[in-house]
Design an enzyme around this catalytic site. Structure first.
Site, PDB file in Angstrom:
ATOM      1  N   LYS A  16      15.670  16.451 -80.814  1.00  0.00           N
ATOM      2  CA  LYS A  16      15.409  15.095 -80.341  1.00  0.00           C
ATOM      3  C   LYS A  16      14.377  14.476 -81.260  1.00  0.00           C
ATOM      4  CE  LYS A  16      14.464  12.377 -76.212  1.00  0.00           C
ATOM      5  NZ  LYS A  16      14.262  12.436 -74.751  1.00  0.00           N
ATOM      6  N   ASP A 112      13.280   9.868 -63.212  1.00  0.00           N
ATOM      7  CA  ASP A 112      14.642   9.437 -63.558  1.00  0.00           C
ATOM      8  C   ASP A 112      15.675  10.471 -63.101  1.00  0.00           C
ATOM      9  OD1 ASP A 112      16.472   7.601 -64.507  1.00  0.00           O
ATOM     10  OD2 ASP A 112      16.325   8.252 -66.595  1.00  0.00           O
TER      11      ASP A 112
END
Length: 196
Positions: A16, A112
């Protein structure tokens, strides 16, 4: 996020990195570093409901390396029309509760919880993904103030009233996720970012 291969072990990994347009933004770098720190902390505590973060050897840039797990997110499985038996949903829900509970015991709020952040690996294990929006008390003020999350899965106190996210916010997101998993639809329909 890129799939790559560890040169030493030959194992697949996920990398990432920030988009090059945001790579020099100090706040974005701080947020990615916080996500990596949380991932390492959860891995070091032996919680298997998360994707393990690998510490890179002699990194050449600013990125985070994660274990790669073949499989699909719950979002992808639902979108493909996969039907789950009740016992499968219960197993997945228990795994999600264990992962969320592990975060909450460390005073971390995910912010989230949604089907796109629950991953069913090819090894038949559920994992909670994406600690990028999570708050721990050690994040930057800007990250804490960020209205993070996905509107359809956010609790009204946080979404409509602008309140701070807390453990209850994660439980609300899990409740919406379970509702969708069981019924195939959202309890209040799709909520758009401009709606109050």
């Amino acid at each position: 996020i890129y799939q790559a291969r560890d040169v030493a072990s030959g194992e697949p990994v996920a990398i990432k990195a920030l988009h090059e347009a945001r790579a020099s933004d100090a706040e974005e770098r701080t947020m990615l570093a916080h996500e990596a720190w949380l991932g390492v902390a959860m891995s070091d505590r032996g919680h298997d409901g998360f994707v393990r973060v690998r510490l890179p050897r002699a990194p050449s840039a600013f990125y985070v390396v994660f274990d790669w797990h073949d499989g699909s997110t719950l979002e992808d499985l639902l979108a493909a029309g996969r039907r789950f038996a009740i016992d499968e949903i219960v197993r997945g829900a228990i795994a999600a509760v264990h992962a969320i509970g592990a975060l909450h015991r460390q005073r971390i709020v995910h912010r989230d919880i949604k089907p796109a952040n629950l991953h069913l690996g090819a090894d038949a294990r559920w994992r909670l993904l994406d600690l990028g929006a999570a708050i721990s008390g050690r994040e930057s003020a800007a990250q804490r103030a960020l209205r993070a999350g996905t509107p359809s899965y956010m609790n009204p106190e946080q979404w409509a009233e602008g309140g701070a996210a807390d453990a209850g916010s994660d439980l609300f997101g899990l409740g919406v996720t379970l509702y969708r998993w069981l019924t195939g639809r959202l309890p209040y329909g799709e909520i758009e970012p401009y709606q109050v």
